[in-house]
Design an enzyme around this catalytic site. Sequence first.
Site, PDB file in Angstrom:
ATOM      1  CE  LYS A 222     -75.642  26.686 -23.390  1.00  0.00           C
ATOM      2  NZ  LYS A 222     -76.018  27.125 -22.024  1.00  0.00           N
ATOM      3  CG  ASP A 227     -81.436  29.653 -23.243  1.00  0.00           C
ATOM      4  OD1 ASP A 227     -82.488  29.131 -23.675  1.00  0.00           O
ATOM      5  OD2 ASP A 227     -80.950  29.417 -22.126  1.00  0.00           O
ATOM      6  CE  LYS A 234     -82.218  31.716 -20.468  1.00  0.00           C
ATOM      7  NZ  LYS A 234     -81.747  31.235 -19.150  1.00  0.00           N
ATOM      8  CG  ASP A 245     -76.810  30.204 -23.288  1.00  0.00           C
ATOM      9  OD1 ASP A 245     -75.979  30.079 -22.369  1.00  0.00           O
ATOM     10  OD2 ASP A 245     -77.819  29.494 -23.391  1.00  0.00           O
ATOM     11  CD  GLU A 306     -80.332  26.105 -23.221  1.00  0.00           C
ATOM     12  OE1 GLU A 306     -79.267  26.714 -23.341  1.00  0.00           O
ATOM     13  OE2 GLU A 306     -81.071  26.235 -22.223  1.00  0.00           O
ATOM     14  NE  ARG A 308     -78.309  21.028 -17.667  1.00  0.00           N
ATOM     15  CZ  ARG A 308     -78.444  21.375 -16.387  1.00  0.00           C
ATOM     16  NH1 ARG A 308     -78.785  20.458 -15.491  1.00  0.00           N
ATOM     17  NH2 ARG A 308     -78.234  22.614 -16.004  1.00  0.00           N
TER      18      ARG A 308
END
Length: 454
Positions: A222, A227, A234, A245, A306, A308
């Site tokens: 990933k 993010d 967030k 991330d 996001e 996944r």
Amino acid sequence: MSHLLNADTTGTPLTILEKANYDNWLAKQDDFSQNWLTKTGFSSQGLALLPKQNGDLAQAVFVVDDASHYFACGDLITQLPEGQYLLQADEAHHQAICFAWLIGAYQFDRYINKKAEKALPVLAVGKQALVDSASKYASATSLVRDLVNTPAADMMPEDLAHAAQDLVDEFGGEVKHIIGDDLLTQNYPTIHAVGRASVHAPRLIDLTWGDKKHPKVTLVGKGVCFDSGGLDVKPAAGMRNMKKDMGGSAHVLGLAQLIMAHKLPICLRVLIPAVENAVSGNALRPGDVVVTRKGISVEIDNTDAEGRLVMCDALAEAENDNPELLIDFATLTGAMRVALGTELPGFFSTSDDVANGITLAGSKITDPVWRMPLYKPYRDLLKSTVADMTNCATVPFGGAVTAALYLQDFINEGTDWVHFDVMAFNIRKQSGRPLGGEAFGIRAVFDYLNQRFG
């Protein structure tokens, strides 16, 4: 870093032993050493420096609870005075000590103007094989840490691409990229959907290395370089460390470096969906439906789930090669941190043999991992009324499991698949493990791969 460890056989003696053996060791020392240690109040734990009669250093002694722990000696290199030291320790502990010695020297000082000026000591271990092995493991761990520690401003999708290219420049292989709207034309819709709002174009990084006749092992990481949460933005506290991330991509690059440096006889492929989950007028919205590369339609329940989404297209592509083993790493869920804390990475697997092999390998080298269940009944929590599935569950419970089950929908029946959900970050300082980016599980996985394919 490798210059801090050599195969010489000279230097000030450095004895490293376990606390349980300290009294026996002390009884064999001369009267001066025994008196010095006793009168200075050495508590048979930590570092003691023993002088000669003229005041020069005669020897150093370092006592730990468990010398086989790969981080037990992680702070030693910063505690000893400058000079070269000759290792004296049980041979069974040499590998752990050498790794700890090197990784203990790690610093992320890229943005610090006034760098530490103290010269670090050097450890002589008498065997070049030890030096080479420890250097490879420490270098891969440092690569993961560096990538995760780098702020997002300097670690966007194009920068991850440079990191992949650096590996190919050093070890051979090839890197290809699918960038921006080409992701749509080549059918990677979820990678594009998550990354399209950023000024840094999303991309799929595709690294290949090794002989095609060898068993195929594919790694997927990933690469969400920052993010924000997207439109489901967030809170400030949750966003503060989101430079990490992309930790999954850092892990697969570090693992790839280990594989390539050891010339493991496998055909390696590394896929990194690299994006920034940003906010703009064309950002992915809650309620949108995206048809993935595999043809499964996904309703977006939350734009902060996001990871996944970018992973599912990369995993679907990975399956096109029918790899013998498919492994992914992702900083996927806070739920895994709630379940296991920040220092124990959880993983899921479709193969008991692979899961047991990785767990056993990690237990031998202080790289612990913990298997979690792919509990099928929770798959119902991903049902949607307008699409084949949603991107996150309808309830807040079992979030790491439901995220793994989401990914499993993109894995072919019969594939040996391993999914790591890692923190990629130390939230407290420990021996050899400073605050910030950290590699979890890559040494365990490499040692398993080396035992299986090496």
